[in-house]
Design an enzyme around this catalytic site. Structure first.
Site, PDB file in Angstrom:
ATOM      1  N   ASP A  43       0.694  -1.143  -0.191  1.00  0.00           N
ATOM      2  CA  ASP A  43      -0.023   0.112   0.279  1.00  0.00           C
ATOM      3  C   ASP A  43       0.782   1.252  -0.087  1.00  0.00           C
ATOM      4  O   ASP A  43       2.411   1.527   0.674  1.00  0.00           O
ATOM      5  CB  ASP A  43      -1.389   0.188   0.773  1.00  0.00           C
ATOM      6  CG  ASP A  43      -2.044   0.794   1.527  1.00  0.00           C
ATOM      7  OD1 ASP A  43      -2.425   0.962   0.562  1.00  0.00           O
ATOM      8  OD2 ASP A  43      -1.874   1.861   1.814  1.00  0.00           O
ATOM      9  N   GLU A  85      14.346 -16.119   0.165  1.00  0.00           N
ATOM     10  CA  GLU A  85      14.472 -17.338   0.892  1.00  0.00           C
ATOM     11  C   GLU A  85      13.498 -17.967   0.775  1.00  0.00           C
ATOM     12  O   GLU A  85      13.821 -19.456   1.385  1.00  0.00           O
ATOM     13  CB  GLU A  85      14.647 -16.464   1.937  1.00  0.00           C
ATOM     14  CG  GLU A  85      15.764 -15.269   2.327  1.00  0.00           C
ATOM     15  CD  GLU A  85      16.044 -14.864   3.537  1.00  0.00           C
ATOM     16  OE1 GLU A  85      15.619 -15.955   5.217  1.00  0.00           O
ATOM     17  OE2 GLU A  85      17.036 -13.957   4.156  1.00  0.00           O
TER      18      GLU A  85
HETATM   19  C1  GLC Z   1      -4.201   2.916  -0.348  1.00  0.00           C
HETATM   20  C2  GLC Z   1      -5.745   2.142  -1.025  1.00  0.00           C
HETATM   21  C3  GLC Z   1      -6.267   3.258  -0.345  1.00  0.00           C
HETATM   22  C4  GLC Z   1      -6.212   3.321   0.834  1.00  0.00           C
HETATM   23  C5  GLC Z   1      -4.579   4.104   1.120  1.00  0.00           C
HETATM   24  C6  GLC Z   1      -4.294   4.694   2.491  1.00  0.00           C
HETATM   25  O1  GLC Z   1      -4.082   3.868  -1.534  1.00  0.00           O
HETATM   26  O2  GLC Z   1      -5.279   1.188  -1.963  1.00  0.00           O
HETATM   27  O3  GLC Z   1      -7.422   2.566   0.319  1.00  0.00           O
HETATM   28  O4  GLC Z   1      -7.406   4.219   1.510  1.00  0.00           O
HETATM   29  O5  GLC Z   1      -4.085   3.547   0.613  1.00  0.00           O
HETATM   30  O6  GLC Z   1      -4.010   3.568   3.442  1.00  0.00           O
END
Ligand code: GLC
Length: 624
Positions: A233, A327
């Site tokens: 993310d 790994e």
């Molecule tokens: C990413 C996710 C989104 C979230 C953001 C903060 O963009 O896809 O849904 O709100 O990160 O974590």
């Protein structure tokens, strides 16, 4: 009528040739499961892990290779689970750790790989580290895991810099202003903490070795449990520029497009930046433009270079994670969610010793326009081939208006952040027709493709949700101006005639489903010729059978510069060429004779002894 256009020799040279490597993720079709909205086994109205496990046969029958699960960790759900309080446990809302293990085992038994979501840019404000940081006070090692700073102004009453949150409002919250401050030991604490997203999502300090150690340990925790990879993310956000300098640009989610900065900061879009992302770099993409994707300093306009994003230091993190994954057996993979443009810059995340894939949001935000689509496809192969990584393709996810609705708007492209009842409504029939054409085009392209749950049903956005039900923090944080992402997160319809369309046994559903969704239900489409579900199934079956994911591709002669047709030839080893033709927009195409129709996204027309491809339709043909 279609006008045939001339094609230059250069346009017909291969856009892409497959490399020698054959790891599963180079060609995989990966299906995003959004756990709270996929299937609810316990009847509380929120989807859960046992619900997903029970429905895995649907995904196996669909023909995908892997699933990616959005977060199911312990979380107060301030941002639908992207605010993680414990990275090593499952939230009771979704089940237990045993349920997660069971899901992975069952998926593997069905031949499906499992990718999970990792959220390393920020934790929840309920994470033990953040609670300890609040309690330990300024100057403590606990605070050094996050980005706490003194404020500006005589009494520190101004935030430490001018950054704004991606969800709207300020990116800083003062400790003493938190709702839980009264009565706490830190009630008078004047420090501020950074949150690029909601105030319940404090950003971690990736200059702190403890943070690195913790996430390597989290990776191993899940790798040991058998997961096949991680979707990372906000992968471009972890490292911030030293000194956290002011920057007045504002980043929009998903495409990395920046609005013009005031000119006072360390980046931002130039005034002549394309208005909708990298696809706007021009119809005639120069495949050599990305020849040096490793160049650290790419001056291309539109590049996202705010001091909180795409800093050089993030690459060291992914080099280390690459080693950790290596790994383990089984070609485990990392996929970057990074809103970085141009594509040549994004490709730096998937150099051979870093991540394995990056979402190609340039494709998602490309308007429904033949020249723009071709430019994006060409630019994508040029950028990723230069680093030996697969191109990915994606049209929808949990952060954008579903493409069956987006493509029914007057302006196609990234689309708004949510649609409300009082907004101009998409043309549902046009949107679905284009969505089917776009998906059928996408699934013929070599590389790896991502599907978002429900798109195989042709599901539209919920565009008439009651505002009181909205849960996306962007809705209040933008002062109720952006509707946010709830409309693409509505629970799936499984059975046309059951309460909540079979989403839960009790008929409960955390967001209400539109009253006219019965025809979209899985059981209403299964076995029905021409249904969107059967179209996706057949596309995936043929994609595997014809080896399209690992084919070589070139533009089709006669159409390489067409204003309203995208057409390419896919050549897989030891198989007949497949000609893919999409009529984009208000045009029809007389199909060449002597070809067998393998798949069409909509009905074809017989005319004057020939076959005609109607507007907004894609066909796959094989020379008979
Ligand atoms: C990413 C996710 C989104 C979230 C953001 C903060 O963009 O896809 O849904 O709100 O990160 O974590």
């Amino acid at each position: 009528m279609t006008t045939r256009t001339t094609t230059s020799a250069a346009a017909l040279s291969p856009l892409h040739r497959p490399g020698p490597d054959a790891e599963w993720w180079r060609t995989a079709v990966i299906y995003q499961v959004y756990p709270r909205s996929f299937a609810d086994a316990d009847g509380d109205g929120t989807g859960d892990l046992p619900g997903i496990t029970a429905r895995l046969p649907h995904l196996a029958a669909l023909g995908v290779d892997a699933i990616w699960l959005s977060p199911f960790y312990r979380s107060p759900q301030a941002d639908a689970g992207y605010d993680v309080a414990d990275y090593r446990d499952v939230d009771p809302l979704f089940g237990t750790l045993d349920d997660a293990d069971h899901l992975v085992r069952e998926a593997h038994a069905l031949g499906l790989r499992v990718i999970i979501d990792l959220v390393p840019n920020h934790t929840s404000d309920q994470h033990a580290w953040f609670r300890a940081a609040l309690d330990a006070g300024p100057g403590s090692p606990e605070r050094a895991r996050y980005l706490f700073r003194e404020g500006l102004g005589e009494h520190g009453e101004e935030p430490p810099n001018n950054w704004s949150s991606i969800f709207g409002g300020n990116a800083w919250t003062r400790v003493r202003d938190r709702a839980d401050a009264p009565g706490s030991t830190w009630a008078d604490d004047g420090q501020w903490y950074l949150h690029l997203f909601d105030s319940a999502q404090p950003d971690l300090n990736w200059d702190n070795p403890e943070v690195h150690a913790e996430f390597e340990s989290v990776l191993r925790f899940w790798l040991d449990r058998g997961v096949d990879g991680f979707r990372v993310d906000v992968a471009h956000g972890l490292v911030k520029a030293a000194g956290l300098p002011d920057w007045s640009g504002h980043v929009r989610m998903v495409d990395g497009e920046t609005e013009p900065a005031d000119g006072d900061g360390a980046g931002g879009a130039a005034d002549d930046a394309p208005s909708d992302g990298p696809a706007g770099t021009g119809a005639a993409a120069d495949p050599t433009a990305a020849a040096d994707p490793t160049a650290a300093d790419d001056p291309a306009p539109g590049a996202n270079r705010g001091p909180m994003f795409d800093q050089e230091g993030v690459h060291d993190i992914y080099r280390r994670w690459h080693e950790v994954l290596a790994e383990y057996d089984g070609d485990r993979a990392l996929v970057a969610e990074a809103w970085v443009d141009p594509l040549s810059r994004l490709a730096r995340y998937v150099r051979p010793d870093e991540m394995h894939q990056a979402f190609n949001f340039a494709f998602l935000v490309t308007p429904w326009d033949a020249a723009r689509l071709r430019a994006c496809v060409a630019e994508s192969y040029a950028a990723y081939d230069a680093v030996g990584a697969p191109t990915t393709w994606v049209l929808s996810n949990h952060d954008v208006v579903r493409h069956a609705s987006r493509l029914g708007l007057a302006e196609t492209g990234k689309g708004p952040n949510g649609i409300g009842a009082e907004d101009t409504q998409p043309d549902a029939a046009l949107g679905l027709r284009r969505a089917r054409a776009a998906s059928t085009l996408m699934l013929a392209l070599p590389g790896s493709a991502y599907l978002y749950q429900g798109e195989e049903l042709g599901l539209p956005e919920h565009t008439a949700l009651d505002d009181d039900l909205r849960q996306d923090p962007a809705w209040p944080r933008t002062g109720f101006t952006e509707k946010g992402r709830d409309g693409c997160r509505v629970p799936l319809p499984w059975s046309a005639d059951e309460p909540a369309y079979g989403f839960s046994p009790t008929g409960r559903s955390w967001l209400p489903q539109p009253a006219d969704w019965a025809p979209y239900a899985v059981d209403a489409q299964t076995g029905v010729a021409g249904s969107t579900l059967e179209l996706y199934r057949e596309a995936l079956r043929l994609r595997a059978e014809l080896g399209l994911g690992a084919s070589a591709v070139r533009w089709a002669e006669g159409w390489a510069e067409s204003p309203d047709v995208v057409a390419f030839v896919s050549s897989a080893a030891d198989r007949a060429d497949v000609l893919v033709v999409t009529a984009v927009g208000d045009t029809t195409v007389t199909l060449p004779e002597g070809h067998e129709v393998l798949l069409a996204s909509g009905p074809l027309e017989a005319r004057d002894g020939g076959t005609v491809l109607p507007a907004d339709t894609t066909v796959w043909l094989r020379r008979g």
